[in-house]
Enzyme design. Structure first.
Site, PDB file in Angstrom:
ATOM      1  N   HIS A   1      -2.733   8.462  16.873  1.00 15.69           N
ATOM      2  CA  HIS A   1      -2.410   7.461  15.861  1.00 15.69           C
ATOM      3  C   HIS A   1      -0.983   7.643  15.374  1.00 15.69           C
ATOM      4  CE1 HIS A   1      -2.626   4.874  12.354  1.00 15.69           C
ATOM      5  NE2 HIS A   1      -3.745   4.396  12.861  1.00 15.69           N
ATOM      6  N   HIS A   2      -0.294   6.527  15.161  1.00 13.62           N
ATOM      7  CA  HIS A   2       1.110   6.568  14.756  1.00 13.62           C
ATOM      8  C   HIS A   2       1.289   7.317  13.436  1.00 13.62           C
ATOM      9  CE1 HIS A   2       5.256   5.330  14.348  1.00 13.62           C
ATOM     10  NE2 HIS A   2       5.191   4.708  15.496  1.00 13.62           N
ATOM     11  N   ALA A   3       0.266   7.328  12.600  1.00 14.24           N
ATOM     12  CA  ALA A   3       0.363   8.063  11.339  1.00 14.24           C
ATOM     13  C   ALA A   3       0.432   9.566  11.562  1.00 14.24           C
ATOM     14  CB  ALA A   3      -0.831   7.743  10.434  1.00 14.24           C
TER      15      ALA A   3
END
Length: 466
Positions: A138-140
């Protein structure tokens, strides 16, 4: 809070808030490896042995009671490596087209927010005596630059491999609900005071420079919030769904350097110019009116040298005009180079950095506003991301890595195409991602890109030696 707990930054929060309905924003890639795949148990052991080097990969997102502050990264007491490291095989003949279809399906599935936000999948059965790994994160959790660093933990610089450093058995240290609440309340009280002290010290040291920078950055922020350069409404910017198609292309760094011609263009300018040429061909082939320009969201790393070992987003963005209306490749490259130089001299990147740096005292509500300000439907038409990778051969469990094709997620706000590329061992590997229904001709776009690169090289040759 627990010792290993860390609060999500404003940038991480923006990545979470960017998810709309069924659309997901994980990044990742496809690694193609020579030779017979290793036993799956050996892969599990390799990943497990090195996870102590990346503690975040055993953590999940935990919300703060009453939404008092941003969520935190906290140890997952139910961590199960078998959930994150998976195994599948292609049916015969195991073609590249079958691999791309499988990658598209894998990337269409969401990650489980009740677990650490990553997966790796070993793919057997690829023809040519090859196998592949597909990763998604996930980009987070990790931005594109850090993703290269994380990948380095799972590979080796020689076929002989290396042992992971010895570490004690992992024991989760998950926070209690009470500690989450108390920590959030304390940070909420202290945050504005610390921010005011930092700003005051900076202004006292260089008052004139601080005032001028504030004005220039505010002007740049206004440009971003207003949508930056005008992005035309095109078939690439309609409502998209969950499912993805992917396509791969490749070239070499030497070829891109040849394509620079006799001017001052950089390799990145060549990539952007060739992308513009490929998109021009796509519009023409579809019988669409060719716009004078498209606007590309181009990520720029703002990670400092002392932060190279850290995870989390340290990426600013600029809004770049791609000159689709220019049919001549040499003039198109010059226009691209001029535009990039203009942007580097402007405050747009500084304004984007300000958004990314907005951490700590910024309430979650403000994060939502910032996320919306830079991801409105027609702020940009597509993302083009160029990540430098290692310029040496790498190995996975004794097998040589042949290619690494990145996966750049689509913006939920109606953006049907992204173009990512990563350089590795003298090669440059593209990963094109499209909405499954909007970009049914994504393989033809690969041919468009190949033709645009060849056209750019020919124009450079015609202009004379460097």
């Amino acid at each position: 809070m627990a010792e290993r707990t860390q609060r999500l930054s404003a940038s991480d929060m923006s990545s979470l808030l960017a998810e709309r309905g069924p659309i997901h924003v994980h990044v990742g890639g496809t690694v193609i490896v020579a030779g017979k795949p290793p036993p799956f148990e050996r892969l599990l052991a390799q990943v497990d042995a090195r996870l102590n080097m990346v503690p975040r990969f055993r953590q999940r997102i935990v919300k703060v009671p009453a939404g008092l502050h941003n969520p935190v990264w906290a140890d997952d007491e139910r961590f199960d490596i078998g959930w994150h490291v998976r195994h599948s095989a292609l049916p015969k003949p195991g073609s590249d087209a079958q691999l791309r279809e499988l990658v598209g399906r894998i990337m269409s599935e969401p990650l489980d927010f009740e677990r650490p936000l990553w997966q790796i999948q070993l793919i057997e059965g690829l023809d040519g005596h090859r196998h592949a790994y597909v990763s998604k994160t996930h980009h987070a959790l990790v931005d594109g630059i850090s993703a290269v660093d994380v990948g380095m933990l799972l590979v080796d610089v020689s076929a002989e491999g290396s042992e992971a450093p010895p570490a004690a058995a992992w024991v989760p240290d998950a926070p209690s609900t009470r500690s989450l609440f108390v920590g959030a309340a304390s940070e909420r009280l202290r945050g504005p005071l610390r921010a005011a002290q930092r700003a005051t010290r900076s202004a006292l040291l260089t008052p004139r420079d601080s005032a001028q920078r504030l004005v220039r950055t505010a002007e740049g922020f206004t440009t971003l919030a207003a949508g930056g350069p005008s992005a035309p409404r095109t078939f690439l910017n309609k409502e998209i769904g969950r499912d993805r198609r992917v396509a791969f292309a490749s070239t070499t760094l030497d070829e891109l350097k040849r394509a620079r011609g006799t001017g001052d263009a950089t390799v990145n300018d060549v990539v952007l110019s060739a992308s513009a040429g490929a998109l021009r061909r796509l519009f023409k082939r579809r019988g669409e009116s060719i716009p004078k320009h498209l606007v590309a969201l181009v990520p720029v790393s703002i990670r400092r040298p002392d932060e190279q070992g850290e995870l989390g987003n340290r990426i600013a963005t600029i809004l770049m005009r791609l000159p689709l209306g220019e049919p001549d490749p040499a003039r198109r490259l010059q226009a691209t180079s001029d535009e990039m130089n203009r942007l580097k001299a402007s405050e747009q990147a500084g304004a984007a950095s300000l958004i990314i740096e907005a951490t700590g005292f910024v309430p979650p509500t403000i994060n939502r506003v910032l996320a919306g300000a830079i991801s409105r439907p027609l702020t940009f038409n597509l993302v083009i991301s160029n990540v430098p990778g290692p310029q040496m051969p790498l190995f996975m469990l004794g097998r040589k890595i042949q290619a690494i094709h990145p996966f750049v997620p689509l913006s939920p706000q109606g953006h049907a195409l992204s173009i990512g590329l990563l350089s590795y061992d003298g090669g440059v590997y593209f990963g094109l991602v499209g909405d499954r229904e909007r970009l049914v001709d994504i393989d033809d776009l690969v041919a468009d890109l190949d033709a645009a690169l060849a056209e750019q090289i020919q124009a450079a040759i015609s202009s004379g030696p460097r």
